[in-house]
Design a protein around this motif. Structure first.
Motif, PDB file in Angstrom:
ATOM      1  N   THR A   1       0.872  -1.192   0.000  1.00 56.27           N
ATOM      2  CA  THR A   1       0.000   0.000   0.000  1.00 56.27           C
ATOM      3  C   THR A   1       0.903   1.234   0.000  1.00 56.27           C
ATOM      4  O   THR A   1       2.020   1.200   0.519  1.00 56.27           O
ATOM      5  CB  THR A   1      -0.923   0.018   1.232  1.00 56.27           C
ATOM      6  N   GLN A   2       0.406   2.324  -0.617  1.00 57.76           N
ATOM      7  CA  GLN A   2       1.248   3.520  -0.775  1.00 57.76           C
ATOM      8  C   GLN A   2       0.549   4.753  -0.196  1.00 57.76           C
ATOM      9  O   GLN A   2      -0.685   4.844  -0.163  1.00 57.76           O
ATOM     10  CB  GLN A   2       1.560   3.790  -2.262  1.00 57.76           C
ATOM     11  N   GLN A   3       1.367   5.697   0.159  1.00 57.69           N
ATOM     12  CA  GLN A   3       0.910   7.043   0.525  1.00 57.69           C
ATOM     13  C   GLN A   3       1.928   8.039  -0.032  1.00 57.69           C
ATOM     14  O   GLN A   3       3.081   8.052   0.379  1.00 57.69           O
ATOM     15  CB  GLN A   3       0.793   7.214   2.042  1.00 57.69           C
ATOM     16  N   TRP A   4       1.472   8.815  -1.000  1.00 57.99           N
ATOM     17  CA  TRP A   4       2.386   9.801  -1.609  1.00 57.99           C
ATOM     18  C   TRP A   4       2.556  10.982  -0.676  1.00 57.99           C
ATOM     19  O   TRP A   4       1.626  11.418   0.007  1.00 57.99           O
ATOM     20  CB  TRP A   4       1.858  10.266  -2.965  1.00 57.99           C
ATOM     21  N   LEU A   5       3.798  11.473  -0.685  1.00 60.12           N
ATOM     22  CA  LEU A   5       4.163  12.580   0.205  1.00 60.12           C
ATOM     23  C   LEU A   5       4.624  13.778  -0.619  1.00 60.12           C
ATOM     24  O   LEU A   5       5.237  13.628  -1.678  1.00 60.12           O
ATOM     25  CB  LEU A   5       5.297  12.140   1.148  1.00 60.12           C
ATOM     26  N   SER A   6       4.347  14.970  -0.096  1.00 64.24           N
ATOM     27  CA  SER A   6       4.861  16.224  -0.683  1.00 64.24           C
ATOM     28  C   SER A   6       5.429  17.052   0.440  1.00 64.24           C
ATOM     29  O   SER A   6       4.708  17.433   1.374  1.00 64.24           O
ATOM     30  CB  SER A   6       3.753  17.006  -1.394  1.00 64.24           C
ATOM     31  N   GLY A   7       6.748  17.282   0.358  1.00 61.91           N
ATOM     32  CA  GLY A   7       7.402  18.001   1.442  1.00 61.91           C
ATOM     33  C   GLY A   7       7.359  17.218   2.726  1.00 61.91           C
ATOM     34  O   GLY A   7       7.389  17.811   3.811  1.00 61.91           O
ATOM     35  N   GLY A   8       7.295  15.869   2.634  1.00 62.91           N
ATOM     36  CA  GLY A   8       7.259  15.010   3.815  1.00 62.91           C
ATOM     37  C   GLY A   8       5.879  14.823   4.388  1.00 62.91           C
ATOM     38  O   GLY A   8       5.703  14.042   5.327  1.00 62.91           O
ATOM     39  N   ALA A   9       4.877  15.500   3.903  1.00 64.69           N
ATOM     40  CA  ALA A   9       3.515  15.399   4.416  1.00 64.69           C
ATOM     41  C   ALA A   9       2.663  14.609   3.436  1.00 64.69           C
ATOM     42  O   ALA A   9       2.842  14.709   2.213  1.00 64.69           O
ATOM     43  CB  ALA A   9       2.928  16.787   4.637  1.00 64.69           C
ATOM     44  N   PRO A  10       1.739  13.827   3.965  1.00 62.70           N
ATOM     45  CA  PRO A  10       0.884  13.043   3.074  1.00 62.70           C
ATOM     46  C   PRO A  10       0.052  13.950   2.166  1.00 62.70           C
ATOM     47  O   PRO A  10      -0.411  15.004   2.575  1.00 62.70           O
ATOM     48  CB  PRO A  10       0.001  12.251   4.047  1.00 62.70           C
ATOM     49  N   ILE A  11      -0.129  13.464   0.933  1.00 60.34           N
ATOM     50  CA  ILE A  11      -0.992  14.161  -0.014  1.00 60.34           C
ATOM     51  C   ILE A  11      -2.353  13.496   0.065  1.00 60.34           C
ATOM     52  O   ILE A  11      -2.489  12.291  -0.179  1.00 60.34           O
ATOM     53  CB  ILE A  11      -0.438  14.082  -1.446  1.00 60.34           C
ATOM     54  N   ALA A  12      -3.331  14.276   0.435  1.00 60.69           N
ATOM     55  CA  ALA A  12      -4.663  13.711   0.653  1.00 60.69           C
ATOM     56  C   ALA A  12      -5.160  13.001  -0.596  1.00 60.69           C
ATOM     57  O   ALA A  12      -5.113  13.555  -1.703  1.00 60.69           O
ATOM     58  CB  ALA A  12      -5.635  14.820   1.061  1.00 60.69           C
ATOM     59  N   GLY A  13      -5.605  11.762  -0.386  1.00 62.68           N
ATOM     60  CA  GLY A  13      -6.213  11.007  -1.461  1.00 62.68           C
ATOM     61  C   GLY A  13      -5.259  10.338  -2.406  1.00 62.68           C
ATOM     62  O   GLY A  13      -5.680   9.581  -3.287  1.00 62.68           O
ATOM     63  N   GLU A  14      -3.964  10.637  -2.268  1.00 58.51           N
ATOM     64  CA  GLU A  14      -2.994  10.067  -3.202  1.00 58.51           C
ATOM     65  C   GLU A  14      -2.391   8.811  -2.584  1.00 58.51           C
ATOM     66  O   GLU A  14      -1.336   8.827  -1.959  1.00 58.51           O
ATOM     67  CB  GLU A  14      -1.904  11.092  -3.550  1.00 58.51           C
ATOM     68  N   THR A  15      -3.082   7.669  -2.736  1.00 58.89           N
ATOM     69  CA  THR A  15      -2.642   6.403  -2.150  1.00 58.89           C
ATOM     70  C   THR A  15      -2.483   5.321  -3.196  1.00 58.89           C
ATOM     71  O   THR A  15      -2.381   4.129  -2.859  1.00 58.89           O
ATOM     72  CB  THR A  15      -3.654   5.944  -1.086  1.00 58.89           C
ATOM     73  N   GLY A  16      -2.479   5.688  -4.463  1.00 62.47           N
ATOM     74  CA  GLY A  16      -2.286   4.719  -5.520  1.00 62.47           C
ATOM     75  C   GLY A  16      -0.812   4.556  -5.837  1.00 62.47           C
ATOM     76  O   GLY A  16       0.072   5.154  -5.210  1.00 62.47           O
ATOM     77  N   ASP A  17      -0.573   3.762  -6.823  1.00 65.26           N
ATOM     78  CA  ASP A  17       0.828   3.529  -7.189  1.00 65.26           C
ATOM     79  C   ASP A  17       1.348   4.542  -8.202  1.00 65.26           C
ATOM     80  O   ASP A  17       2.485   4.435  -8.656  1.00 65.26           O
ATOM     81  CB  ASP A  17       1.008   2.102  -7.704  1.00 65.26           C
ATOM     82  N   THR A  18       0.517   5.528  -8.583  1.00 62.29           N
ATOM     83  CA  THR A  18       0.954   6.590  -9.513  1.00 62.29           C
ATOM     84  C   THR A  18       0.578   7.955  -8.938  1.00 62.29           C
ATOM     85  O   THR A  18      -0.390   8.079  -8.172  1.00 62.29           O
ATOM     86  CB  THR A  18       0.304   6.432 -10.892  1.00 62.29           C
ATOM     87  N   LEU A  19       1.358   8.947  -9.358  1.00 67.58           N
ATOM     88  CA  LEU A  19       1.078  10.330  -8.942  1.00 67.58           C
ATOM     89  C   LEU A  19       1.334  11.251 -10.132  1.00 67.58           C
ATOM     90  O   LEU A  19       2.414  11.224 -10.730  1.00 67.58           O
ATOM     91  CB  LEU A  19       1.967  10.750  -7.770  1.00 67.58           C
ATOM     92  N   PHE A  20       0.328  12.061 -10.475  1.00 66.34           N
ATOM     93  CA  PHE A  20       0.493  13.071 -11.523  1.00 66.34           C
ATOM     94  C   PHE A  20       0.956  14.371 -10.868  1.00 66.34           C
ATOM     95  O   PHE A  20       0.249  14.940 -10.024  1.00 66.34           O
ATOM     96  CB  PHE A  20      -0.818  13.298 -12.274  1.00 66.34           C
ATOM     97  N   VAL A  21       2.134  14.801 -11.261  1.00 65.86           N
ATOM     98  CA  VAL A  21       2.734  16.004 -10.666  1.00 65.86           C
ATOM     99  C   VAL A  21       2.507  17.184 -11.605  1.00 65.86           C
ATOM    100  O   VAL A  21       2.878  17.145 -12.782  1.00 65.86           O
ATOM    101  CB  VAL A  21       4.242  15.799 -10.424  1.00 65.86           C
ATOM    102  N   VAL A  22       1.882  18.255 -11.101  1.00 68.35           N
ATOM    103  CA  VAL A  22       1.607  19.450 -11.914  1.00 68.35           C
ATOM    104  C   VAL A  22       2.312  20.687 -11.360  1.00 68.35           C
ATOM    105  O   VAL A  22       2.232  21.759 -11.954  1.00 68.35           O
ATOM    106  CB  VAL A  22       0.086  19.713 -11.996  1.00 68.35           C
ATOM    107  N   ALA A  23       2.994  20.563 -10.233  1.00 69.65           N
ATOM    108  CA  ALA A  23       3.670  21.718  -9.637  1.00 69.65           C
ATOM    109  C   ALA A  23       4.999  21.277  -9.072  1.00 69.65           C
ATOM    110  O   ALA A  23       5.197  20.111  -8.693  1.00 69.65           O
ATOM    111  CB  ALA A  23       2.810  22.338  -8.540  1.00 69.65           C
ATOM    112  N   SER A  24       5.924  22.231  -9.048  1.00 69.54           N
ATOM    113  CA  SER A  24       7.236  21.929  -8.490  1.00 69.54           C
ATOM    114  C   SER A  24       7.100  21.575  -7.015  1.00 69.54           C
ATOM    115  O   SER A  24       6.226  22.095  -6.304  1.00 69.54           O
ATOM    116  CB  SER A  24       8.169  23.139  -8.655  1.00 69.54           C
ATOM    117  N   GLY A  25       7.991  20.687  -6.543  1.00 71.92           N
ATOM    118  CA  GLY A  25       7.971  20.330  -5.136  1.00 71.92           C
ATOM    119  C   GLY A  25       8.913  19.172  -4.854  1.00 71.92           C
ATOM    120  O   GLY A  25       9.608  18.659  -5.736  1.00 71.92           O
ATOM    121  N   THR A  26       8.932  18.740  -3.555  1.00 74.22           N
ATOM    122  CA  THR A  26       9.721  17.589  -3.114  1.00 74.22           C
ATOM    123  C   THR A  26       8.749  16.444  -2.863  1.00 74.22           C
ATOM    124  O   THR A  26       7.846  16.546  -2.025  1.00 74.22           O
ATOM    125  CB  THR A  26      10.500  17.913  -1.834  1.00 74.22           C
TER     126      THR A  26
END
Length: 666
Positions: free
Chosen positions: A161-186
């Protein structure tokens, strides 16, 4: 990596254990690869000095094979409580059940064994990126586009199971195996398996958009109207250029210049590429709107600049001319001081953006041009109110960014010619005399009384006023006058008495001058021939005395008077011969005695008839008397009442001498 706390009993030790879930060594404990386990124990009896403790981990089969996993041996030999030693679970440990024990070095003792420790394999936390490019080692995608992050697939037979992170914080709702990135970030991903979880390394993902700003190079004739438009004059060439620098990792750019002066079928502007204009700059010389499309290398990121507007104004080119006035057949740039010239532009655009300013350079040829206040129309009137001298004129025309200076017009003002009349402008002359009048003048030609004479000198003899016109350059005319008058000189002569007896003398008197000279038509004696009064003794019976009078101006006049000497001569017929001769006339128009009738004496002969005053001055003469004299002078003027003398002669022989009295109102 997690840190877990275990405990166990070891020989002379009193141990206590702390773990994730329990401190009872009989219960299965759990840890994951790369976890750190802390073993806590008490020493109840001393060991030899220099004693150290180490932790040994069994293999997956439960056999101890000398695999010491403590991070470092713990030096401890005295009685003590709360001793801790850290153990690092090797990353390569396979998932399974393991045992742990502690071994002292001095003396060598082995603790009890902690069994049933489950070591789980950490899930894989790698992920792959798609739709990106490397910009100086950075994972980069084009701004406005999307980068795709995909978690690596788990080993066969496992599920994550996955939880995508942005800046070390979880991204709400992003728990799949893919993430579409539209903005700069970590970005990172936390992956969980049944036993363990792991978090990926932070990955920096940047969006990139090349700068597509356009600027115009400054230069003569280029006027900036804000940061995104310029205004210039026709004939000026402007250079539009990309304003931007490659970021680190960007090797360069590709360019395409665009325009939007075309429309589609709906009348909407269409932006289209300008053929062959693929450089970072473009030269323009016409009005329009331009765009620049910039593509980065590498990455192919594209951006289009904001619209850049170029406004090109037309050059207000024209020429100035000297326009003739309605009364002129041809214009003239050489003027008299009272004249004016009309300067005008050949091409005029009133009510538009053309602005006019007349300029003057004075002195002529100085090129010191000054604006003429209020002369801001396409035409102007040049007269001496501007400058009463020769000057240069030109027209400065502006049309927004354009300006144009016309040809120059030189307007010459010439002075009126001067006239000095010599010997003067009011001259007196003697009757029948003339005077030479000369003109001192810088004029080119002259006209006397409208052109009757055109010379610079003129003999004038007729009294009156003469108008002299002097014409200079451009027929500039000066008018002067000269007055010619006759000196007043009237000579008068009288004899007293006018009728004398033989041997008697008479007194001659004259007036009108300052010098006198007497002479006669026959020999005579004079007491003073050069005096206004002289005694005269005639030598004949009828004599005419003349007086020549000269005044102060040298003018001469002559008067005459007749003197009669009464003597007996058979050739003379006296009045008493004819008896009753008419001796009174009353010229009042009543038909009686209006004229002197001597027809009885003339007897049809051609007799000459002359009338004299009592001083001998002749007042009437008729070569053939018609017997109709009515008491008038030769000019027809009526004579005053009084006694007059007449002489009637025939063939130069006196036929009768007699007196006659005029009574005009009788």
């Amino acid at each position: 990596m997690r840190k877990l706390l275990f405990s166990f009993v070891f020989l002379g030790f009193v141990t206590s254990g702390y773990a994730q879930s329990t401190s009872n060594e009989s219960i299965s404990l759990q840890a994951c690869q790369a976890d750190t386990i802390v073993f806590s124990f008490d020493i109840t009896s001393p060991y030899n000095i220099g004693n150290t403790f180490s932790v040994e981990m069994s293999d997956a089969s439960g056999n101890f094979t000398g695999n010491f996993v403590s991070t470092s041996a713990l030096l401890a030999y005295g009685v003590s409580v709360g001793n801790e030693i850290e153990v690092l679970i090797p990353d390569n440990s396979s998932q399974g059940l393991y045992k742990f024990r502690m071994i002292s070095s001095n003396p060598v003792l082995v603790s009890d064994t902690i069994s049933n420790v489950i070591i789980g394999a950490n899930p894989q936390t790698g992920f792959s990126a798609f739709n990106w490019f490397d910009k100086a080692g950075e994972l980069t995608f084009c701004e406005g586009d999307t980068a795709l992050l995909v978690v690596d697939a788990p080993p066969a037979g496992q599920s994550y199971t996955q939880q995508w992170l942005s800046g070390g914080a979880p991204i709400a709702g992003e728990t799949g195996d893919t993430l579409f990135v539209v903005a700069s970030g970590t970005y990172g991903v936390e992956v969980s398996s049944n036993l363990c979880d792991a978090t990926s390394m932070d990955t920096v993902v940047n969006s990139y958009l090349p700068s597509a700003a356009v600027f115009a190079q400054g230069g003569a004739g280029i006027n900036f109207v804000g940061i995104d438009s310029i205004r210039m004059c026709k004939g000026t060439i402007a250079t539009l250029e990309h304003f931007g620098f490659p970021a680190p990792g960007i090797l360069g750019f590709e360019y395409q210049w665009l325009k939007d002066d075309s429309v589609n079928i709906f009348g909407q502007p269409v932006i289209y590429p300008v053929q062959d204009d693929t450089l970072s700059s473009i030269t323009v010389d016409t009005s329009g709107t331009w765009y620049l499309e910039v593509t980065s290398l590498p990455g192919g990121c594209k951006d289009t600049s904001k619209v850049f507007t170029v406004i090109v104004d037309t050059v207000p080119a024209t020429a100035t001319v000297v326009q003739n006035w309605p009364w002129q057949s041809l214009p003239s740039s050489t003027l008299c001081l009272t004249d004016s010239a009309l300067l005008t532009a050949q091409d005029t655009v009133l009510g538009s953006t053309w602005e006019y300013q007349w300029q003057i350079a004075y002195p002529s040829g100085s090129s010191s041009w000054l604006n003429l206040a209020n002369d801001t129309m396409p035409w102007m009137v040049v007269d001496t109110s501007i400058v009463a001298d020769t000057a240069d004129y030109r027209l400065l025309i502006t049309n927004e960014a354009c300006s144009y200076i016309t040809n120059e017009q030189t307007i010459n003002f010439v002075n009126f010619p001067t006239i000095l009349i010599q010997p003067g402008d009011s001259l007196g002359i003697c009757v029948y005399d003339s005077v030479l009048v000369s003109l001192q003048s810088n004029a080119l030609n002259f006209a006397w009384n409208g052109g009757l004479f055109t010379g610079k000198q003129n003999f004038l003899s007729v009294p009156g006023q003469y108008v002299i016109e002097a014409f200079g350059v451009n027929q500039c005319k000066t008018i002067d006058t000269i007055d010619i008058y006759n000196y007043t000189l009237v000579a008068a002569a009288s004899a007293n008495p006018p009728v004398i007896s033989p041997g008697e003398s008479t007194v001659l008197s004259a007036t009108g001058g300052v010098s006198y000279y007497w002479f006669a038509d026959a020999p005579s004696y004079y007491s003073n021939q050069q005096s206004s009064t002289t005694e005269a003794l005639p030598s004949v019976d009828t004599i005419t005395y003349f007086i020549q009078v000269e005044d102060l101006n040298g003018c001469e006049d002559t008067a005459s008077v007749q003197v009669f000497v009464i003597e007996q001569d058979s050739a003379i017929i006296y009045s008493n011969t004819y008896g009753n001769i008419q001796n009174v006339i009353t010229p009042n128009g009543d038909g009686r005695n209006d004229v002197l009738d001597l027809s009885g004496i003339t007897a049809g002969d051609d007799c000459e008839f002359t009338v004299y005053t009592r001083w001998g001055t002749p007042v009437f003469n008729q070569e053939v008397y018609n017997n109709a004299w009515g008491g008038t002078t030769d000019g027809g003027s009526a004579l005053e009442d009084g006694t007059y003398y007449f002489v009637l002669t025939h063939n130069n022989e006196i036929r009768v001498k007699s007196a006659v009295t005029i009574l005009n109102n009788f």
